[in-house]
Design an enzyme around this catalytic site. Structure first.
Site, PDB file in Angstrom:
ATOM      1  N   MET A 286       0.869  -1.181   0.000  1.00 31.60           N
ATOM      2  CA  MET A 286       0.000   0.000   0.000  1.00 31.60           C
ATOM      3  C   MET A 286       0.901   1.225   0.000  1.00 31.60           C
ATOM      4  O   MET A 286       1.785   1.365   0.858  1.00 31.60           O
ATOM      5  CB  MET A 286      -0.924  -0.032   1.231  1.00 31.60           C
ATOM      6  CG  MET A 286      -1.818   1.196   1.341  1.00 31.60           C
ATOM      7  SD  MET A 286      -3.002   1.320  -0.038  1.00 31.60           S
ATOM      8  CE  MET A 286      -3.116   3.095  -0.198  1.00 31.60           C
ATOM      9  N   GLU A 287       0.635   2.095  -0.970  1.00 27.43           N
ATOM     10  CA  GLU A 287       1.541   3.200  -1.283  1.00 27.43           C
ATOM     11  C   GLU A 287       1.402   4.393  -0.349  1.00 27.43           C
ATOM     12  O   GLU A 287       1.340   5.540  -0.801  1.00 27.43           O
ATOM     13  CB  GLU A 287       1.297   3.620  -2.737  1.00 27.43           C
ATOM     14  CG  GLU A 287      -0.097   4.233  -3.037  1.00 27.43           C
ATOM     15  CD  GLU A 287      -1.174   3.233  -3.408  1.00 27.43           C
ATOM     16  OE1 GLU A 287      -1.094   2.057  -2.995  1.00 27.43           O
ATOM     17  OE2 GLU A 287      -2.124   3.626  -4.107  1.00 27.43           O
ATOM     18  N   HIS A 311       6.365  -1.072  -7.836  1.00 25.60           N
ATOM     19  CA  HIS A 311       4.958  -0.691  -8.006  1.00 25.60           C
ATOM     20  C   HIS A 311       4.555   0.386  -6.988  1.00 25.60           C
ATOM     21  O   HIS A 311       4.043   1.444  -7.361  1.00 25.60           O
ATOM     22  CB  HIS A 311       4.069  -1.936  -7.866  1.00 25.60           C
ATOM     23  CG  HIS A 311       2.604  -1.645  -7.983  1.00 25.60           C
ATOM     24  ND1 HIS A 311       1.910  -1.790  -9.166  1.00 25.60           N
ATOM     25  CD2 HIS A 311       1.700  -1.185  -7.085  1.00 25.60           C
ATOM     26  CE1 HIS A 311       0.651  -1.444  -8.974  1.00 25.60           C
ATOM     27  NE2 HIS A 311       0.495  -1.068  -7.715  1.00 25.60           N
ATOM     28  N   GLU A 312       4.810   0.100  -5.717  1.00 26.81           N
ATOM     29  CA  GLU A 312       4.371   1.067  -4.686  1.00 26.81           C
ATOM     30  C   GLU A 312       5.138   2.384  -4.811  1.00 26.81           C
ATOM     31  O   GLU A 312       4.581   3.459  -4.597  1.00 26.81           O
ATOM     32  CB  GLU A 312       4.524   0.470  -3.279  1.00 26.81           C
ATOM     33  CG  GLU A 312       3.797  -0.858  -3.057  1.00 26.81           C
ATOM     34  CD  GLU A 312       2.348  -0.892  -3.525  1.00 26.81           C
ATOM     35  OE1 GLU A 312       1.699   0.170  -3.568  1.00 26.81           O
ATOM     36  OE2 GLU A 312       1.866  -1.994  -3.870  1.00 26.81           O
ATOM     37  N   HIS A 315       3.686   4.610  -7.437  1.00 31.64           N
ATOM     38  CA  HIS A 315       2.500   5.356  -6.969  1.00 31.64           C
ATOM     39  C   HIS A 315       2.876   6.736  -6.413  1.00 31.64           C
ATOM     40  O   HIS A 315       1.997   7.585  -6.265  1.00 31.64           O
ATOM     41  CB  HIS A 315       1.780   4.574  -5.878  1.00 31.64           C
ATOM     42  CG  HIS A 315       0.765   3.580  -6.372  1.00 31.64           C
ATOM     43  ND1 HIS A 315      -0.265   3.931  -7.219  1.00 31.64           N
ATOM     44  CD2 HIS A 315       0.606   2.254  -6.117  1.00 31.64           C
ATOM     45  CE1 HIS A 315      -1.019   2.851  -7.457  1.00 31.64           C
ATOM     46  NE2 HIS A 315      -0.510   1.818  -6.813  1.00 31.64           N
ATOM     47  N   GLU A 334      -3.931   2.744 -10.973  1.00 35.24           N
ATOM     48  CA  GLU A 334      -3.254   1.446 -11.048  1.00 35.24           C
ATOM     49  C   GLU A 334      -2.682   1.121 -12.433  1.00 35.24           C
ATOM     50  O   GLU A 334      -1.593   0.563 -12.528  1.00 35.24           O
ATOM     51  CB  GLU A 334      -4.174   0.326 -10.555  1.00 35.24           C
ATOM     52  CG  GLU A 334      -4.587   0.457  -9.086  1.00 35.24           C
ATOM     53  CD  GLU A 334      -3.425   0.419  -8.093  1.00 35.24           C
ATOM     54  OE1 GLU A 334      -2.319  -0.022  -8.453  1.00 35.24           O
ATOM     55  OE2 GLU A 334      -3.637   0.852  -6.936  1.00 35.24           O
ATOM     56  N   ASP A 391     -14.452  -1.503  -3.465  1.00 36.87           N
ATOM     57  CA  ASP A 391     -13.563  -2.674  -3.545  1.00 36.87           C
ATOM     58  C   ASP A 391     -13.941  -3.604  -4.701  1.00 36.87           C
ATOM     59  O   ASP A 391     -13.090  -4.314  -5.227  1.00 36.87           O
ATOM     60  CB  ASP A 391     -13.634  -3.486  -2.248  1.00 36.87           C
ATOM     61  CG  ASP A 391     -12.620  -2.984  -1.236  1.00 36.87           C
ATOM     62  OD1 ASP A 391     -12.068  -1.880  -1.467  1.00 36.87           O
ATOM     63  OD2 ASP A 391     -12.399  -3.673  -0.230  1.00 36.87           O
ATOM     64  N   TYR A 399      -5.551  -2.668 -13.359  1.00 38.21           N
ATOM     65  CA  TYR A 399      -4.097  -2.843 -13.393  1.00 38.21           C
ATOM     66  C   TYR A 399      -3.607  -3.225 -14.790  1.00 38.21           C
ATOM     67  O   TYR A 399      -2.773  -2.543 -15.381  1.00 38.21           O
ATOM     68  CB  TYR A 399      -3.665  -3.949 -12.417  1.00 38.21           C
ATOM     69  CG  TYR A 399      -3.843  -3.605 -10.956  1.00 38.21           C
ATOM     70  CD1 TYR A 399      -5.099  -3.685 -10.358  1.00 38.21           C
ATOM     71  CD2 TYR A 399      -2.771  -3.215 -10.171  1.00 38.21           C
ATOM     72  CE1 TYR A 399      -5.276  -3.389  -9.020  1.00 38.21           C
ATOM     73  CE2 TYR A 399      -2.940  -2.913  -8.817  1.00 38.21           C
ATOM     74  CZ  TYR A 399      -4.194  -3.008  -8.250  1.00 38.21           C
ATOM     75  OH  TYR A 399      -4.366  -2.704  -6.932  1.00 38.21           O
TER      76      TYR A 399
HETATM   77  N1  BES Z   1      -3.116   0.639  -3.863  1.00 40.94           N
HETATM   78  C1  BES Z   1      -2.995  -0.751  -4.052  1.00 40.94           C
HETATM   79  C2  BES Z   1      -3.671  -1.558  -2.967  1.00 40.94           C
HETATM   80  C3  BES Z   1      -5.158  -1.313  -2.836  1.00 40.94           C
HETATM   81  C4  BES Z   1      -5.957  -1.167  -3.935  1.00 40.94           C
HETATM   82  C5  BES Z   1      -5.704  -1.245  -1.578  1.00 40.94           C
HETATM   83  C6  BES Z   1      -7.316  -0.936  -3.771  1.00 40.94           C
HETATM   84  C7  BES Z   1      -7.060  -1.023  -1.419  1.00 40.94           C
HETATM   85  C8  BES Z   1      -7.865  -0.863  -2.510  1.00 40.94           C
HETATM   86  C9  BES Z   1      -1.528  -1.186  -4.158  1.00 40.94           C
HETATM   87  O1  BES Z   1      -0.717  -0.277  -4.814  1.00 40.94           O
HETATM   88  C10 BES Z   1      -1.486  -2.437  -4.982  1.00 40.94           C
HETATM   89  O2  BES Z   1      -1.861  -2.379  -6.115  1.00 40.94           O
HETATM   90  N2  BES Z   1      -1.030  -3.539  -4.395  1.00 40.94           N
HETATM   91  C11 BES Z   1      -0.914  -4.809  -5.061  1.00 40.94           C
HETATM   92  C12 BES Z   1       0.511  -5.111  -5.432  1.00 40.94           C
HETATM   93  C13 BES Z   1       0.918  -4.724  -6.788  1.00 40.94           C
HETATM   94  C14 BES Z   1       2.324  -5.221  -7.081  1.00 40.94           C
HETATM   95  C15 BES Z   1      -0.020  -5.091  -7.898  1.00 40.94           C
HETATM   96  C16 BES Z   1      -1.339  -5.884  -4.096  1.00 40.94           C
HETATM   97  O3  BES Z   1      -1.609  -5.564  -2.941  1.00 40.94           O
HETATM   98  O4  BES Z   1      -1.394  -7.044  -4.484  1.00 40.94           O
HETATM   99 ZN    ZN Z   2      -1.125  -0.192  -6.892  1.00 41.92          ZN
END
Ligand code: BES
Ligand code: ZN
Length: 618
Positions: A286-287, A311-312, A315, A334, A391, A399
């Site tokens: 989480m960024e 990735h983070e 962001h 994303e 969500d 993504y």
């Molecule tokens: N910001 C997201 C996590 C997120 C998205 C939290 C939507 C709550 C709601 C974070 O940057 C992310 O995308 N994490 C991915 C990892 C990434 C390498 C694709 C994860 O948690 O799997």
């Molecule tokens: Zn992300």
């Protein structure tokens, strides 16, 4: 009389201002996931005081907001969820302000409406969080690596910040903050802000985030934590027992920041640190600004999963600097981040590494499209999440379809123009939030410029507003995967070559191999593969999770104890959901899933157990 009429007129104008498309009020976009009305009155700075109470599992808070009220509104609206509000006051803290909590909405919580006047510039809310606050996960010492101290962390994205801070919880509204946080004396507290590097004796920590951020980037962690620097600008926080392993795994962080800066302009946030959380953290990463939160499951011991850090980090531009205005525009966060992530990976680890990750991304995208259905509206980049939990829109579409859209643009214009465009985009929208429509307009003006041949190649209407994948995807592939493709083609004809492992060596290759294994596999095939690669016992959580899907599907019960242990320990939703889904496909599997879940659930974050409760519920 004339004066009175004029006043009446002004009041009427102010009250219908939200419907008017006038440029001075257009900075905030309508957001169906927030009760706030920023076009009337909005927040600009937060002064936060928190007392963290592990015994009661509550935070007592005092939030002082600086506000602006350009419309002269008589009410300001904040979002809350499960908060008990004890008192509200305006700038003069001795007198109480009038406030009211609206009816409870299942996803959005309750609107906190506070009476203000046109000159009000400040407001303070005294409140207590609920022990069930959805953003907060309270861990007992047993649930941590060190087993000695409790741990607390927050997860605010997408709309959970309102469960620990009364705020205007929309990604289109930004504010800077200061905070004073009191935690038990043997714990260290960290936030998405300038952070301490050592524990102190008072248990009181002060934080400053001078840049304006949206509420979903508010974050707090408290636990038995220590810091280790990687270089002057980057470092790692972790529990003492995992600190060295974490610092080794993430040794390239500084290089990544430099690579990112070289691509799209200066890093705007000062330091870039990472905190390794206990395994129940529901995401990979989480960024949170200045302090990325990560799962310990990225520590594979061989740096094979560090693209998650890229990735983070990415962001810090796409998301934290230039932010999606609403959750319907989530792909702007994303999709851009995955594109940027792979550019960083290419720069630091080479072209082939980037290509392999791109292919793996495409595999994930195909799977998601199959699951949701190619013509489902949720496979559009621009989403419609009104009346739903945001969500639900957080799938691989944002993504990976987002990524491939940007790759399509890159192919059409060439890298030089693409990079110049993106750099300009980040610079000109820094510390602003943007809707999909605004992005489209910007793209048209600055890159497509009325060139019809180019516009036809980019095909943006289809990519953004229509479901599925448009024709004419960029060609992808990695030479490193050719051998695996040939093995798998032979596999279907019952050819089982010896010594596979000496050819399929890296984590990317092994992951590709597992993902592409045939749908039909015998238990003896499973045994054979496991004997060679040891996927069941692997220390790489990505390999474990992908392998366990086959194990469940093909009744390879030798893996059951590891599957159970994995589900009990790891709270990462990306792994849990596919595993429980696979288990629940047969009646025996479903009762197994329920048995494991019963034991695992106390270790899960609300964003995980809400989904799994629904899935396994009778
Ligand atoms: N910001 C997201 C996590 C997120 C998205 C939290 C939507 C709550 C709601 C974070 O940057 C992310 O995308 N994490 C991915 C990892 C990434 C390498 C694709 C994860 O948690 O799997
Ligand atoms: Zn992300």
């Amino acid at each position: 009389m004339k004066y009175f009429l004029l006043l009446l007129c002004c009041a009427a104008m102010a009250s219908c201002k939200q419907n008017k498309p006038s440029s001075d009020v257009a900075q905030h976009s309508a957001d169906v996931h927030s009760f706030s009305r920023p076009d009337e009155a909005f927040v600009t700075h937060l002064n936060l005081s928190l007392q963290v109470n592990f015994d009661q599992k509550v935070i007592e808070g005092k939030a002082t907001w600086e506000i602006e009220n350009p419309s002269g509104a008589d009410t300001i609206i904040l979002d809350t969820k499960g908060l008990e509000i004890s008192r509200v006051s305006l700038s003069d803290s001795s007198s109480n302000a009038e406030f009211e909590l609206g009816p409870e909405d299942k996803f959005l919580g309750r609107a906190l409406k506070v009476k203000i006047d046109k000159d009000t510039r400040q407001l303070t809310v005294w409140y207590t969080t609920s022990p069930e606050a959805v953003a907060l996960q309270w861990l007992s010492p047993q649930q941590t690596a060190g087993k000695k101290q409790p741990f607390l962390f927050t997860q605010s994205q997408a709309i959970l910040a309102r469960s620990w801070i009364p705020c205007q919880d929309s990604p289109g509204i930004r504010f800077s903050y200061n905070a004073h946080v009191t935690v038990p004396k043997n714990l260290m507290a960290l936030m998405s802000a300038e952070n301490p590097v050592a524990r102190n004796d008072s248990g009181v920590y002060s934080f400053t985030q001078p840049k304006k951020i949206p509420a979903y980037l508010m974050a707090l962690a408290a636990g038995d934590l220590e810091f280790k620097a990687i270089d002057e600008r980057t470092g790692v926080y972790a529990e003492p027992g995992s600190l060295d392993a974490a610092a080794w795994e993430f040794a390239d962080m500084g290089k990544m920041v430099s690579a990112a800066e070289k691509l799209y302009g200066p890093y705007q946030w000062g330091r870039y640190d990472v905190i390794v959380l206990p395994p129940s953290f529901p995401f990979g990463g989480m960024e949170n600004p200045m302090l990325t939160f990560v799962t310990p499951t990225v520590i594979a011991g061989d740096r094979s999963l560090v693209s998650l850090i890229a990735h983070e980090l990415a962001h810090s531009w796409s998301g934290n600097l230039v932010t999606n205005a609403t959750w319907d525009d989530f792909w702007l966060n994303e999709g851009f981040t995955v594109y940027f992530e792979r550019r960083i990976v290419e720069d630091v680890y080479g072209k082939e590494e980037g290509k392999m990750q791109e292919v793996l991304g495409y595999e994930a995208l195909k799977e998601t499209l199959e699951d949701i259905g190619h013509s489902h509206p949720d496979t559009r980049l621009h989403l419609d999440l009104k009346g739903r939990d945001p969500d639900e829109g957080m799938t691989d579409i944002a993504y990976e379809k987002g990524y491939f859209f940007l790759r399509t643009i890159e192919e059409a214009v060439g890298r030089t123009k693409m990079d110049a465009f993106l750099k300009k985009y980040f610079t000109e929208h820094a510390f602003k939030s943007l809707t999909t429509e605004q992005f489209v307009a910007y793209l048209n003006t600055n890159l497509l410029k009325g060139d019809e041949t180019l516009a036809a190649k980019v095909n943006l209407k289809k990519w953004i507003y229509e479901p599925g994948l448009p024709a004419g995807m960029p060609a992808i592939g990695s030479a490193n995967f050719h051998y695996i493709d040939s093995v798998l083609a032979g596999w279907k004809k019952d050819v089982r070559p010896e010594g596979l492992k000496s050819h399929i060596r890296s984590a990317n290759e092994q992951l590709y191999f597992i993902k592409r294994l045939p749908q039909e596999l015998s238990v003896s095939d499973m045994k054979r593969i496991d004997a060679e690669f040891g996927f069941t016992q692997s220390g790489n959580a990505e390999l474990n999770a992908a392998w366990f899907i086959h194990a469940i599907r093909h009744h390879y019960t030798a893996a059951n104890p590891q599957i159970e242990a994995f589900l009990i320990r790891v709270g990462r939703r990306k792994f849990q959901i596919p595993l429980y889904t696979e288990m629940a496909k047969t009646p025996e599997g479903k009762s197994w899933a329920k048995k494991v879940y019963k034991q695992a659930r106390p270790n899960y974050h609300s964003v995980s157990f809400t989904t799994i409760d629904n899935m396994l519920g009778d």
